[in-house]
Design an enzyme around this catalytic site. Structure first.
Site, PDB file in Angstrom:
ATOM      1  N   LYS A   1     -39.424  56.796 -58.468  1.00 50.19           N
ATOM      2  CA  LYS A   1     -39.851  58.199 -58.353  1.00 50.19           C
ATOM      3  C   LYS A   1     -40.072  58.568 -56.890  1.00 50.19           C
ATOM      4  O   LYS A   1     -40.303  57.704 -56.046  1.00 50.19           O
ATOM      5  CB  LYS A   1     -41.123  58.422 -59.167  1.00 50.19           C
TER       6      LYS A   1
ATOM      7  N   TYR B   1     -48.336  69.374 -27.077  1.00 50.18           N
ATOM      8  CA  TYR B   1     -49.062  70.605 -27.425  1.00 50.18           C
ATOM      9  C   TYR B   1     -50.552  70.483 -27.153  1.00 50.18           C
ATOM     10  O   TYR B   1     -51.181  69.489 -27.534  1.00 50.18           O
ATOM     11  CB  TYR B   1     -48.877  70.917 -28.912  1.00 50.18           C
TER      12      TYR B   1
HETATM   13  C1  PLP Z   1     -45.872  55.180 -60.474  1.00 50.67           C
HETATM   14  C2  PLP Z   1     -45.984  54.554 -61.805  1.00 50.67           C
HETATM   15  C3  PLP Z   1     -45.749  53.172 -61.969  1.00 50.67           C
HETATM   16  C4  PLP Z   1     -45.537  52.218 -60.814  1.00 50.67           C
HETATM   17  O1  PLP Z   1     -46.783  51.899 -60.236  1.00 50.67           O
HETATM   18  P1  PLP Z   1     -46.880  50.818 -59.043  1.00 50.67           P
HETATM   19  O2  PLP Z   1     -48.334  50.671 -58.810  1.00 50.67           O
HETATM   20  O3  PLP Z   1     -46.184  51.426 -57.873  1.00 50.67           O
HETATM   21  O4  PLP Z   1     -46.204  49.588 -59.510  1.00 50.67           O
HETATM   22  C5  PLP Z   1     -45.731  52.667 -63.264  1.00 50.67           C
HETATM   23  N1  PLP Z   1     -45.962  53.468 -64.323  1.00 50.67           N
HETATM   24  C6  PLP Z   1     -46.217  54.798 -64.199  1.00 50.67           C
HETATM   25  C7  PLP Z   1     -46.474  55.611 -65.409  1.00 50.67           C
HETATM   26  C8  PLP Z   1     -46.261  55.384 -62.939  1.00 50.67           C
HETATM   27  O5  PLP Z   1     -46.526  56.679 -62.819  1.00 50.67           O
END
Ligand code: PLP
Length: 391
Positions: A40, A270
């Protein structure tokens, strides 16, 4: 690629590190446990297509993202593996999900209605995973009865395959806490109740990175690996305490674009918040907050040049920073600068940057902009990282 040659600021993805991380984690899991690579938000800022392809080649069986849009981008990149969408969606996207063979999450009655509205009788069956809330209090059915009703309603639609059941931990990364035990017990109870009603989907998954590493025996059908896949620690000290050595996949590097010698009294960037106290050699590096390099590193950050830490002077701008290379007389235009990663014996980790900012490494890497070209390298021969424990 010309796009890459045109700008020195680059994200380098070390695929041998990714393979090492996946193998290290898998070696701890029960034989046959599936891996869902969580990609994601552009694979936590790394580059979704590059990471997805590499993770699948390295043995992940499926991918997961937060939105249907992200899943469709993976399909557009030619990736055909199963993709689970964690988050919500509009009814108008359900047919897209069907057409593209995506797996949607159903966490509430409302979504059963959306699927009913959006489902196309002309397309292949829609695959769904049910999500239950066992303590995160974000998404999920709260009782076995609600979940059972949803399974019945989905089955009655035809053209829906209820394939999976999952939940999400709230604090598996807290090695001193035990809330994960209660969450796992609640999940087991919900799964048992669905099983008694003949409504239990075949695929069960619960563990994120922290849980997969901490409770390998509770991995169920598959684990959902995000942060650990990228070689980053779910929480400060977490990997060290478990004796697990992972390797960061990402390096953010750039190069010096300009070097100037300035007299004492010269104000920099800046607002002139830095004024040279004596003659100094300053180098401009084309990486800024537009790339995801936090503006709070103004007058605070450090980068690596010729294996040495050199300070950011003045404000971080959208596209560039100025660093003080007075102590690195060889520094000249074209010289490599490492912003996140290792150079010689020095390293600037995403974890250290996160700590300096009061945030978590997830945010540090996720904010890295899409305008930075991604380059994949195979890296050093596969093998344990320096100082690896066990594995
Ligand atoms: C982001 C997410 C993960 C992965 O989590 P990590 O701590 O990065 O391994 C797994 N399950 C769900 C539902 C998530 O939103």
């Amino acid at each position: 690629m010309s796009r890459i040659a045109c700008r020195s600021t680059t994200i380098v993805l070390d695929l041998s590190a990714l393979r090492h991380n996946l193998q290290t984690i898998r070696a701890r899991l029960p034989q046959g446990t599936g891996v869902i690579a969580v990609v994601k938000d552009n694979a936590y800022g790394h580059g979704a297509r590059e990471i997805a392809e590499a993770a699948l080649r390295a043995g992940a069986g499926a991918l997961a993202v937060a939105t249907v849009g992200e899943a469709l981008e993976l399909r557009a990149a030619g990736i055909g593996a199963p993709v689970l969408v964690f988050g919500p969606y509009a009814a108008s996207c359900v047919a897209d999900a069907q057409a593209q063979g995506l797996t949607l999450t159903v966490f509430d009655r409302h979504q059963v209605d959306l699927i009913r509205q959006g489902l196309s009788p002309l397309l292949p069956p829609l695959r769904v995973h049910l999500k239950v809330d066992t303590g995160m209090r974000r998404y999920g059915f709260r009782s076995p009865d609600e979940a059972a009703d949803a399974v019945r309603a989905l089955r009655s639609l035809g053209r829906v395959e209820v394939e999976g059941l999952y939940s999400h931990y709230a604090a598996a990364d807290d090695l001193d806490g035990d809330s994960a035990d209660g969450q796992f017990a609640r999940f087991q109870a919900m799964a048992a109740a669905l099983g008694e009603a003949g409504l239990l989907p075949p695929v069960l998954h619960f563990s994120n990175s922290a849980a997969a590493l901490r409770y390998p025996e509770r991995s169920l059908s598959a684990v959902r690996l995000g942060i650990a896949l990228y070689g980053l620690s779910p929480a400060p000290g977490f990997l060290e305490r478990l004796g697990i050595a992972l390797r960061p996949v990402l390096t953010l590097r750039s190069s010096i674009a300009q070097v100037v010698e300035v007299p004492a009294g010269t104000a920099v960037s800046y607002g002139g918040t830095y004024v040279a106290d004596r003659p100094r050699r300053l180098a401009t590096v084309p990486v800024g907050y537009g790339d995801g390099y936090d503006r709070r590193f103004s007058n605070r950050g450090e980068v690596l040049v010729r294996g040495r830490r050199v300070p950011v002077v003045g404000r971080v701008t959208m596209d560039a920073i100025v660093v003080d290379v007075t102590d690195v007389p060889q520094a000249a235009p074209g010289e490599e600068v490492v912003v996140i990663g290792r150079q010689g014996s020095e390293a600037i980790t995403a974890e250290a940057l996160a700590e300096a900012l009061g945030t978590i490494p997830y945010e540090v890497v996720t904010r890295l902009s899409r305008r930075i070209p991604r380059v994949v390298v195979e890296g050093e021969a596969d093998g344990p990282a320096a100082g690896a424990v066990g594995a």
